[in-house]
Design an enzyme around this catalytic site. Structure first.
Site, mmCIF file in Angstrom:
data_model
loop_
_atom_site.group_PDB
_atom_site.id
_atom_site.type_symbol
_atom_site.label_atom_id
_atom_site.label_comp_id
_atom_site.label_asym_id
_atom_site.label_seq_id
_atom_site.Cartn_x
_atom_site.Cartn_y
_atom_site.Cartn_z
ATOM 1 N N GLU A 6 0.843 -1.181 0.000
ATOM 2 C CA GLU A 6 0.000 0.000 0.000
ATOM 3 C C GLU A 6 0.889 1.245 0.000
ATOM 4 O O GLU A 6 1.880 1.272 0.727
ATOM 5 C CB GLU A 6 -0.905 0.009 1.238
ATOM 6 C CG GLU A 6 -1.989 1.068 1.186
ATOM 7 C CD GLU A 6 -2.878 1.055 2.427
ATOM 8 O OE1 GLU A 6 -4.069 1.346 2.305
ATOM 9 O OE2 GLU A 6 -2.369 0.748 3.525
ATOM 10 N N GLY A 38 2.097 0.366 11.627
ATOM 11 C CA GLY A 38 1.798 -0.536 12.717
ATOM 12 C C GLY A 38 1.531 -1.933 12.210
ATOM 13 O O GLY A 38 2.009 -2.918 12.764
ATOM 14 N N ALA A 39 0.744 -2.002 11.129
ATOM 15 C CA ALA A 39 0.397 -3.291 10.535
ATOM 16 C C ALA A 39 -0.221 -3.022 9.173
ATOM 17 O O ALA A 39 -0.480 -1.876 8.798
ATOM 18 C CB ALA A 39 -0.575 -4.059 11.429
ATOM 19 N N GLU A 98 -3.213 -4.757 6.300
ATOM 20 C CA GLU A 98 -4.342 -5.664 6.193
ATOM 21 C C GLU A 98 -4.318 -6.552 4.958
ATOM 22 O O GLU A 98 -5.361 -6.797 4.332
ATOM 23 C CB GLU A 98 -5.649 -4.860 6.201
ATOM 24 C CG GLU A 98 -5.880 -3.962 4.986
ATOM 25 C CD GLU A 98 -5.395 -2.542 5.136
ATOM 26 O OE1 GLU A 98 -5.871 -1.659 4.397
ATOM 27 O OE2 GLU A 98 -4.527 -2.307 6.002
ATOM 28 N N ASN A 99 -3.184 -7.087 4.574
ATOM 29 C CA ASN A 99 -3.144 -8.015 3.452
ATOM 30 C C ASN A 99 -4.214 -9.094 3.647
ATOM 31 O O ASN A 99 -4.376 -9.630 4.737
ATOM 32 C CB ASN A 99 -1.774 -8.684 3.360
ATOM 33 C CG ASN A 99 -0.649 -7.681 3.389
ATOM 34 O OD1 ASN A 99 -0.649 -6.693 2.660
ATOM 35 N ND2 ASN A 99 0.320 -7.922 4.253
ATOM 36 N N GLU A 144 -6.768 -4.446 11.939
ATOM 37 C CA GLU A 144 -6.474 -5.170 10.697
ATOM 38 C C GLU A 144 -7.520 -6.243 10.419
ATOM 39 O O GLU A 144 -7.874 -6.489 9.255
ATOM 40 C CB GLU A 144 -5.079 -5.795 10.767
ATOM 41 C CG GLU A 144 -3.956 -4.821 11.076
ATOM 42 C CD GLU A 144 -3.962 -3.570 10.217
ATOM 43 O OE1 GLU A 144 -4.303 -3.666 9.014
ATOM 44 O OE2 GLU A 144 -3.631 -2.481 10.731
#
Length: 851
Positions: A124, A262-263, A265-266, A297
């Site tokens: 992203e 932070g993370a 969302e794949n 996520e």
């Protein structure tokens, strides 16, 4: 200029021309440590016309369209143009791509502990093209089939369920099943010697394989039980309230090093920064933050992955919904399993971020006009996340939680596996609630700025309100007055503390709103506007500020305390409450604050008030008072408690005298350590860094600390400790690493930039003020290879390496002259103007305190 920019108009034209069906992608990781090979075969249909495929690569090795060789002479390192006719087509491109060390595309990391290799993707906003040729925009969804060549002993994961490799000698080939239709930016590839733990969740319609992965050297810190528990409870909440079962086949969570966010969302394969695997003692606030990230996520699996925005205009909605949903899920989990109120945390942390961002000169509407990827880069901020989530919470208050969730269920059911815009969600919410939401977009999403709510009242001879009015204020720059749904809370002291004695909930609109429901109500000690924190607005405490300043710790409701902490910090930042008073408020109230997020936040804010909002002449005295207050708090803190740990961290940062250096050195030697405190790796580095700032450690001593903690985190912390030393050679080397050495990884670069500018080092740092302006001009002009450096690195230079300790009127004047005479990109102008605003705000606070 954004590298390899894509405009909204280009993307829209491409989506009108063609429809993507299927990607078959083979990635070969068996070559050099700097490059890899990928082959992308894309099945699509199109009308007749000209289009392009996205690819950021060193070279194209081979390309064909419908089996015929494709001319690649026009490939510019970013995209390849070609002509298509009406019908079905297959485009195949093999390319030599480059690993990243800055967290974009396919990031490659070698663990210094054991030399094991770890790769992961971060795609992203539009970095899938760094890994494989694609049509890199969110509305061209397709099914993806990944195949990976890698050493046979590696773990390889993707968006489809884990598979076993076909092995030939020391090499393996992993072939993953096709995914449902998803966007390029949520595809994922994980490869390396990961440690993995697996379990199964009994889902609404099927058993769902769960897995947790991390580096082998971090395996002992993978707290499997809590991570699986949080994830399972999140699944329970979302499958119950979203109306659709979990949309994918399995759910992998991979903790990865040197992650920029932070993370991410794949789809079915979430990546999370591995700083969330706590190798040292942390407070409950850290666990709550990690739980929130996990739930954020997970919410994206529905909102973002199952149903996806058409273009990045609705990036805010994607992130804001996940922000709201994660806190909603934490609240539902709290009701079932216990825990702290997540909405207090939301108020203490996320809304503070939003209010700050919304008062910068770069603020923008929540629904920003994302004309291209450069606009996305500029607007991926606290407005997108925290203000957007606050606006959604206000929307929930308008329509009611039940109708809101009913509308969300309609939205998911109606648009599953498709692409949408904001209007699609609002239409579903109007259907579910029966309320007209036409005002919401204009007032809340298309205008910027934060309103301030104050009150006016009269009290009769019986001590009761005879009139109460809520007054809404806007700024000259952003004059919109919004419609709010708020609570007005009345608080009085009782035998147990200060608590709620009366509450009214109402809509306010325009400049003045009378509150007849409060007429005749006994006037309480404190009136709290926006009680319950339903809306997004700054509040002023017009009745009971003296009570709040003296007795904030006695308020029983954690959300009320969060609002009071936020209001007093706003007043401090707005030069309406002196920094010295705010420091006193913190030292009185923080000891009994139960929300550890609030504890951490207000301690950091008080340090900022001392360093920047206090007149220079008064700063040493207030700094001494602040440190003394922290010492008292530490003496009173329960041994081994979260409060003790939070206070020790703040105290270490505040120490700036020879006596402070002696205390840090004693703690590092295991002497005079407070009862119950364990000086573990992370706390030790905090002491080391502060001692280095005070000139108490040389390079050899820092090297000895690194040998003691020979990990990636240790190397990053050591880089920061070296950069903070008040030594000319140390500063020169830190500057070289930050500016000239492109091999420095993103996480190490961040540590160098964070610690370069230190307090009370003016003599050694002054030459770098000029140097910073020169580098920023180079970045704007893309000189000296700055056009090839990543966004993360450029933001570090513009934001973290800004010479804030030299913030005075002369620096403001110099910035103004520099901006007026230098040709700047939008991103550079934004970074510099935001930092200028920080200085200007600090100066207003200093001048108000001195007057």
């Amino acid at each position: 200029m954004y590298p390899a920019n894509i405009t909204r108009d280009e993307a829209s034209a491409r989506s009108r021309l063609l429809t993507t069906h299927r990607y078959q992608i083979t990635v070969d990781l068996t070559g050099s440590p700097s490059t890899f090979t990928s082959t992308s075969t894309i099945a699509f249909s199109s009308l007749t016309g000209a289009t392009f495929v996205d690819l950021i690569a060193d070279s194209i090795i081979e390309a064909s369209l419908d089996g015929a060789p494709l001319d690649t002479s026009g490939f510019n390192g970013e995209r390849l143009a070609f002509e298509v006719s009406d019908g079905n087509h297959v485009l195949a491109i093999t390319a030599a791509c480059r690993y990243s060390n800055t967290g974009e595309g396919l990031h490659r990391f070698v663990d210094p502990v054991d030399s094991r290799v770890y790769c992961y993707t971060q795609l992203e906003v539009a970095d899938a093209r760094r890994v494989y040729a694609c049509f890199d925009q969110p509305d061209l969804k397709a099914s993806f089939e990944f195949a990976v060549l890698a050493p046979a002993h590696w773990t390889v994961l993707s968006n489809s369920p884990e598979v076993q490799p076909a092995v030939a000698g020391e090499l393996g080939r992993w072939e993953f099943a096709p995914t449902p239709p998803i966007s390029t930016y949520i595809t994922a590839l994980i490869a390396g010697e990961y440690h993995t733990v697996r379990t199964v969740y009994d889902g609404r319609e099927a058993e769902i394989p769960f897995s947790l992965s991390c580096r082998a050297s971090m395996a002992e810190h993978l707290d499997v039980d809590r991570l699986f528990a949080t994830t399972s409870r999140g699944f329970d909440v979302f499958e119950e309230h979203f109306g659709e079962p979990y949309p994918f086949t399995d759910y992998a969570q991979v903790f990865v090093p040197e992650f920029n966010a932070g993370a991410m969302e794949n789809a079915g394969c979430v990546t999370i920064r591995d700083e969330y695997l706590y190798r040292s003692r942390v407070t409950s606030a850290a666990y709550e933050a990690r739980d929130n990230t996990i739930l954020h996520e997970l919410a994206h699996m529905w909102f973002g992955d199952l149903v996806t925005m058409t273009w990045w205009d609705d990036l805010w909605l994607n992130e804001s919904f996940a922000e709201w949903a994660s806190h909603f899920a934490q609240d539902e989990i709290r009701k079932r399993h216990g825990g702290d109120d997540p909405w207090a945390t939301f108020c203490n942390q996320r809304k503070t971020w939003a209010y700050r961002q919304d008062q910068l000169p770069s603020t923008h509407p929540i629904a920003a006009d994302m004309v291209d990827l450069e606009a996305v880069e500029l607007n991926f901020d606290g407005i997108t996340y925290a203000k957007g989530a606050s606006a959604l919470r206000q929307l929930v208050a308008f329509v009611g939680l039940g109708p809101f969730l009913a509308g969300v269920r309609t939205y998911f059911g109606r648009h599953a596996w498709g692409n949408t815009q904001l209007t699609d969600l609002l239409r579903a919410l109007e259907e579910a609630s029966g309320r007209d939401l036409s005002f919401f977009t204009g007032q809340w999403l298309q205008t910027a700025g934060v309103n301030t709510l104050t009150s006016e009242y009269e009290i009769d001879e019986r001590g009761r309100f005879s009139r109460f009015t809520v007054v809404q204020h806007a700024t000259e720059q952003w004059p919109t007055l919004r419609r709010h749904r708020i609570g007005v809370g009345c608080y009085d002291p009782t035998d147990d503390g200060i608590e709620h004695v009366h509450r009214v909930e109402l809509d306010i609109d325009g400049e003045r709103t009378e509150v007849p429901a409060l007429v005749g109500v006994p006037a309480p000690a404190v009136v709290l506007l926006n009680d319950g924190d339903l809306s997004y607005a700054k509040i002023r405490i017009d009745r009971g500020l003296d009570v709040v300043v003296a007795r904030i710790h006695e308020f029983l409701d954690p959300v009320a305390r969060a609002l009071l902490w936020g209001s007093t910090w706003d007043m401090c930042r707005d030069a309406q409450l002196p920094a010295s008073d705010y420091v006193d408020l913190v030292t009185r109230g923080v000891a009994v604050e139960t929300d550890l997020t609030a504890v951490t936040a207000v301690l950091a804010q008080a340090e900022t008030a001392v360093r920047y909002y206090t007149p220079r002449a008064a700063r040493p005295a207030l700094a001494t008072r602040w440190t003394a207050g922290l010492v008292r708090l530490l003496k009173d803190a329960e041994p081994g408690s979260d409060h003790q740990l939070a206070i020790v961290r703040a105290l270490a940062t505040s120490l700036g005298t020879p006596a402070g250096a002696d205390l840090l050195r004693a703690w590092l030697a295991g002497e005079e350590v407070p009862e119950g405190l364990v000086v573990d790796a992370d706390l030790r580095w905090r002491f080391v860094t502060q001692l280095a700032q005070l000139g108490g450690l040389d390079d050899d001593e820092i090297a000895a600390e690194l040998a003691r903690d020979n990990t990636a985190t240790g190397a990053e912390k050591a880089a920061g400790a070296r950069a903070v030393r008040p030594d000319a050679d140390a500063k020169a080397e830190a500057w070289r690493l930050a500016i000239e050495d492109a091999s420095v990884p993103n996480a190490t670069h961040t540590q160098i930039c964070v610690h370069f500018w230190a307090q009370n080092q003016e003599a050694v740092l002054r030459p770098y003020v000029d140097a910073w302006f020169e580098v920023m001009a180079d970045i704007a002009a893309q000189r000296n290879r700055w056009g090839q450096r990543s966004l993360a690195i450029r933001k570090n230079i513009g934001e973290l390496l800004f010479p804030r300790p030299f913030g005075d009127r002369a620096l403001v004047a110099r910035i103004d002259e520099w901006m007026a005479t230098t040709e700047l990109t939008d991103s550079v102008r934004r970074m510099v103007s935001e930092r200028r605003d920080d200085v200007e705000r600090a100066l207003r606070c200093q001048e108000a305190a001195a007057s």
